[in-house]
Design a protein around this motif. Structure first.
Motif, PDB file in Angstrom:
ATOM      1  N   LEU A 154      -2.716   0.355  30.653  1.00 37.66           N
ATOM      2  CA  LEU A 154      -2.434   1.724  30.217  1.00 37.66           C
ATOM      3  C   LEU A 154      -1.323   1.758  29.172  1.00 37.66           C
ATOM      4  N   THR A 155      -0.260   0.989  29.401  1.00 37.85           N
ATOM      5  CA  THR A 155       0.860   0.944  28.452  1.00 37.85           C
ATOM      6  C   THR A 155       0.413   0.367  27.111  1.00 37.85           C
ATOM      7  N   ALA A 156      -0.297  -0.760  27.175  1.00 35.20           N
ATOM      8  CA  ALA A 156      -0.730  -1.423  25.949  1.00 35.20           C
ATOM      9  C   ALA A 156      -1.719  -0.569  25.172  1.00 35.20           C
ATOM     10  N   SER A 157      -2.641   0.080  25.867  1.00 36.22           N
ATOM     11  CA  SER A 157      -3.636   0.917  25.187  1.00 36.22           C
ATOM     12  C   SER A 157      -2.969   2.080  24.473  1.00 36.22           C
ATOM     13  N   THR A 158      -1.930   2.647  25.108  1.00 42.19           N
ATOM     14  CA  THR A 158      -1.189   3.746  24.465  1.00 42.19           C
ATOM     15  C   THR A 158      -0.460   3.253  23.221  1.00 42.19           C
ATOM     16  N   VAL A 159       0.195   2.101  23.341  1.00 46.91           N
ATOM     17  CA  VAL A 159       0.926   1.529  22.195  1.00 46.91           C
ATOM     18  C   VAL A 159      -0.047   1.158  21.079  1.00 46.91           C
ATOM     19  N   ALA A 160      -1.181   0.536  21.436  1.00 46.57           N
ATOM     20  CA  ALA A 160      -2.157   0.115  20.435  1.00 46.57           C
ATOM     21  C   ALA A 160      -2.753   1.316  19.712  1.00 46.57           C
ATOM     22  N   ALA A 161      -3.060   2.382  20.451  1.00 47.97           N
ATOM     23  CA  ALA A 161      -3.605   3.588  19.822  1.00 47.97           C
ATOM     24  C   ALA A 161      -2.589   4.224  18.882  1.00 47.97           C
ATOM     25  N   THR A 162      -1.331   4.269  19.324  1.00 44.65           N
ATOM     26  CA  THR A 162      -0.273   4.852  18.481  1.00 44.65           C
ATOM     27  C   THR A 162      -0.064   4.019  17.217  1.00 44.65           C
ATOM     28  N   ALA A 163      -0.020   2.694  17.390  1.00 47.76           N
ATOM     29  CA  ALA A 163       0.163   1.812  16.232  1.00 47.76           C
ATOM     30  C   ALA A 163      -1.029   1.905  15.277  1.00 47.76           C
ATOM     31  N   GLY A 164      -2.234   2.000  15.840  1.00 47.47           N
ATOM     32  CA  GLY A 164      -3.426   2.141  15.005  1.00 47.47           C
ATOM     33  C   GLY A 164      -3.411   3.429  14.202  1.00 47.47           C
ATOM     34  N   LEU A 165      -3.032   4.528  14.858  1.00 50.42           N
ATOM     35  CA  LEU A 165      -2.948   5.811  14.143  1.00 50.42           C
ATOM     36  C   LEU A 165      -1.894   5.758  13.039  1.00 50.42           C
ATOM     37  N   ALA A 166      -0.743   5.147  13.337  1.00 45.54           N
ATOM     38  CA  ALA A 166       0.328   5.069  12.340  1.00 45.54           C
ATOM     39  C   ALA A 166      -0.101   4.223  11.144  1.00 45.54           C
ATOM     40  N   TRP A 167      -0.682   3.046  11.409  1.00 47.26           N
ATOM     41  CA  TRP A 167      -1.127   2.185  10.318  1.00 47.26           C
ATOM     42  C   TRP A 167      -2.292   2.819   9.562  1.00 47.26           C
ATOM     43  N   GLY A 168      -3.178   3.494  10.287  1.00 42.11           N
ATOM     44  CA  GLY A 168      -4.286   4.194   9.643  1.00 42.11           C
ATOM     45  C   GLY A 168      -3.795   5.291   8.716  1.00 42.11           C
ATOM     46  N   ALA A 169      -2.730   5.988   9.120  1.00 40.18           N
ATOM     47  CA  ALA A 169      -2.153   7.032   8.263  1.00 40.18           C
ATOM     48  C   ALA A 169      -1.579   6.436   6.987  1.00 40.18           C
ATOM     49  N   VAL A 170      -0.971   5.237   7.104  1.00 42.78           N
ATOM     50  CA  VAL A 170      -0.449   4.550   5.920  1.00 42.78           C
ATOM     51  C   VAL A 170      -1.595   4.181   4.978  1.00 42.78           C
ATOM     52  N   LEU A 171      -2.668   3.628   5.520  1.00 45.03           N
ATOM     53  CA  LEU A 171      -3.823   3.269   4.692  1.00 45.03           C
ATOM     54  C   LEU A 171      -4.435   4.500   4.030  1.00 45.03           C
ATOM     55  N   ALA A 172      -4.520   5.599   4.789  1.00 40.54           N
ATOM     56  CA  ALA A 172      -5.083   6.832   4.234  1.00 40.54           C
ATOM     57  C   ALA A 172      -4.217   7.356   3.090  1.00 40.54           C
ATOM     58  N   ALA A 173      -2.884   7.268   3.266  1.00 42.11           N
ATOM     59  CA  ALA A 173      -1.973   7.722   2.209  1.00 42.11           C
ATOM     60  C   ALA A 173      -2.140   6.861   0.959  1.00 42.11           C
ATOM     61  N   ARG A 174      -2.283   5.532   1.158  1.00 38.61           N
ATOM     62  CA  ARG A 174      -2.512   4.642   0.012  1.00 38.61           C
ATOM     63  C   ARG A 174      -3.811   4.990  -0.703  1.00 38.61           C
ATOM     64  N   GLN A 175      -4.844   5.295   0.076  1.00 39.29           N
ATOM     65  CA  GLN A 175      -6.143   5.633  -0.491  1.00 39.29           C
ATOM     66  C   GLN A 175      -6.049   6.913  -1.322  1.00 39.29           C
ATOM     67  N   ARG A 176      -5.341   7.907  -0.780  1.00 38.22           N
ATOM     68  CA  ARG A 176      -5.176   9.175  -1.513  1.00 38.22           C
ATOM     69  C   ARG A 176      -4.363   8.962  -2.778  1.00 38.22           C
ATOM     70  N   HIS A 177      -3.312   8.106  -2.685  1.00 40.68           N
ATOM     71  CA  HIS A 177      -2.473   7.838  -3.854  1.00 40.68           C
ATOM     72  C   HIS A 177      -3.278   7.129  -4.941  1.00 40.68           C
ATOM     73  N   LYS A 178      -4.142   6.186  -4.512  1.00 42.41           N
ATOM     74  CA  LYS A 178      -4.970   5.454  -5.462  1.00 42.41           C
ATOM     75  C   LYS A 178      -5.989   6.369  -6.122  1.00 42.41           C
ATOM     76  N   ALA A 179      -6.538   7.324  -5.340  1.00 42.00           N
ATOM     77  CA  ALA A 179      -7.559   8.234  -5.882  1.00 42.00           C
ATOM     78  C   ALA A 179      -6.945   9.389  -6.656  1.00 42.00           C
ATOM     79  N   GLY A 180      -5.625   9.620  -6.476  1.00 42.94           N
ATOM     80  CA  GLY A 180      -4.983  10.773  -7.091  1.00 42.94           C
ATOM     81  C   GLY A 180      -5.089  10.826  -8.610  1.00 42.94           C
ATOM     82  N   PRO A 181      -4.659   9.793  -9.341  1.00 46.30           N
ATOM     83  CA  PRO A 181      -4.718   9.825 -10.803  1.00 46.30           C
ATOM     84  C   PRO A 181      -6.144   9.993 -11.320  1.00 46.30           C
ATOM     85  N   GLN A 182      -7.136   9.393 -10.599  1.00 51.51           N
ATOM     86  CA  GLN A 182      -8.519   9.548 -11.053  1.00 51.51           C
ATOM     87  C   GLN A 182      -8.977  10.991 -10.915  1.00 51.51           C
ATOM     88  N   GLY A 183      -8.556  11.588  -9.749  1.00 49.66           N
ATOM     89  CA  GLY A 183      -8.940  12.991  -9.542  1.00 49.66           C
ATOM     90  C   GLY A 183      -8.320  13.890 -10.573  1.00 49.66           C
TER      91      GLY A 183
END
Length: 456
Positions: A423-452
């Protein structure tokens, strides 16, 4: 002569009801929603087991539930019926998902399966080794397989929360890895967590398999006809000493991936039935009823059994079976887990470290080695950041990890420590995944920004 009556306007209430039902059906098939329901069930169990009503919680799952006919009576605890019987439906869906992916999905060819296969094997081996580094002696060492599995519902649900900014190829990679994880987990349960085999049970299981093959040979397509053979197979595996839920996997793998060949194609039946209804309308009520039955049969036969049954069972598994399993198994009484005892402490830390650190390390390292050696390459649109995201989310072990923990530990203290680690590990893994996913999403938006901006 045109016999059909003029079309009447659909009442507004009926139209609204139909739209609402459609919206509910779509809602029930959203992975993020099922993950939230599963999380809510686990949290409820944890709070309940540590409240003043803890005795009620434990008494409920140990209450006997009896089924019988005449002198033949079977009485087991409610916990047994959930873990050993109801979870068979969960494993049935797992088996059908494996069958589909092998036929036409990410596991259909070695070239497609090479990367998720390497990642999954790394994600099984490294966590097991990390766990054993903490727990080298029996009985703690029996839990080595607890941190090797990935929970598909939770992992995909968390990924769905990140939205469309994460490439579809990353989602497919995660799905394929989780499915291979499930295959390995099933093999582990069969080989390491089943008792000595009783040959008489194998004969009963074989009878169930023969019954399934006979029904398929006769072209029987309705799923209800396979309940009895499935029950015979389940009873046979229970008698052998193997875990009876494996019956679900066997049935899932036996489910046809193509509609059965017919003398008349279902589309031809639909066409002829529609022609009849247009010509006759309500004038021939008996004929209309017969054509309606033929239409229902044709609708069923248009979709392959493995797809049709899986779609029908998905809401039941996501919103009944898995939440009930979580409610019955996630209720760890914290007072009952003495982490000052070295064995309990080692089990909890071993499970947690294996899932949070071992899973991403194993997934990323094995993927890098496979790509470096030229065995495979990253799927289109995926980056190494996406592979790290998959590794983090693979650390969400929950359902399968708790299931294996129940098989691995007879000692309540060690079992509680293992569940707490999951239970502890699954909570930590989900939180870490969401945080890292948010970083990747921000990078994706930043990369697509100038093109848009250029496009505008």
């Amino acid at each position: 002569m045109n016999r059909h009556a003029p079309r009447r306007p659909v009442p507004r209430a009926q139209d609204l009801a139909a739209r609402a039902l459609l919206a509910v059906e779509r809602f029930l098939h959203i992975e993020a929603v099922s993950g939230i329901v599963l999380l809510a069930a686990a949290a409820t169990a944890l709070v309940w087991a540590n409240s003043s009503y803890a005795s009620v919680y434990h008494a409920l799952w140990h209450a006997p539930l009896t089924f019988g006919l005449g002198s033949h009576v079977v009485s087991q605890s409610l916990h047994f019926w959930i873990n050993d019987a109801l979870m068979t439906v969960f494993f049935l869906v797992v088996g059908m998902e494996i069958r589909r992916e092998i036929h036409e999905g990410a596991l259909a060819s070695l070239a497609q399966a090479a990367l998720p296969l390497a990642a999954a094997l790394g994600g099984v081996a490294v966590p097991a080794l990390i766990y054993l580094a903490f727990n080298g002696q029996a009985p703690q060492s029996q839990g080595w397989a607890v941190p090797t599995a990935t929970d598909i519902a939770f992992a995909v649900g968390v990924l769905a929360l990140l939205g469309r900014s994460i490439p579809a190829s990353v989602r497919i990679f995660l799905l394929a890895l989780a499915i291979i994880d499930d295959i390995v987990a099933v093999l582990i349960i069969a080989m390491f967590y089943s008792g000595g085999l009783d040959l008489s049970g194998l004969l009963v299981a074989a009878v169930g398999i023969v019954m399934v093959l006979a029904l398929q040979r006769m072209g029987v397509g309705t799923a209800y006809a396979y309940v009895l053979p499935g029950a015979v197979l389940w009873i046979g595996l229970l008698q052998t000493g193997a875990h009876p839920t494996l019956a679900g996997v066997v049935l899932g793998l036996m489910t046809p991936v193509l509609p059965a060949p017919r003398h008349e194609h279902p589309l031809d039946i639909v066409r002829r039935a529609a022609d009849f209804l247009v010509r006759e309308g309500a004038a021939d009520t008996g004929g209309t009823a017969a054509q309606a039955r033929r239409l229902r049969w044709a609708q069923r036969e248009l979709v392959a059994p493995v797809t049709r049954v899986q779609m029908a069972l998905h809401p039941w598994v996501a919103y009944v079976v898995m939440p009930l399993f979580a409610l019955a198994n996630a209720g760890v009484t914290l007072d009952g887990v003495d982490l000052s005892v070295s064995s309990s402490q080692a089990v909890m830390l071993g499970v947690a470290a294996a899932l949070v650190i071992g899973k991403p390390l194993g997934v990323v390292a094995a993927s890098w080695i496979a790509v470096r050696l030229g065995w495979c390459r990253l799927p289109a649109g995926a980056t190494w950041g996406g592979v790290v995201l998959v590794g983090l989310l693979a650390g969400i072990g929950f359902t399968m990890s708790i299931f294996i923990a129940n098989l691995a530990f007879g000692d309540e203290s060690l079992l509680g420590a293992a569940k707490l680690g999951v239970l502890t590990a699954s909570t930590v893994a989900a939180t870490a995944g969401l945080a890292w996913g948010a970083v990747l999403a921000a990078r994706q938006r930043h990369k697509a920004g100038p093109q848009g901006e250029g496009a505008s």
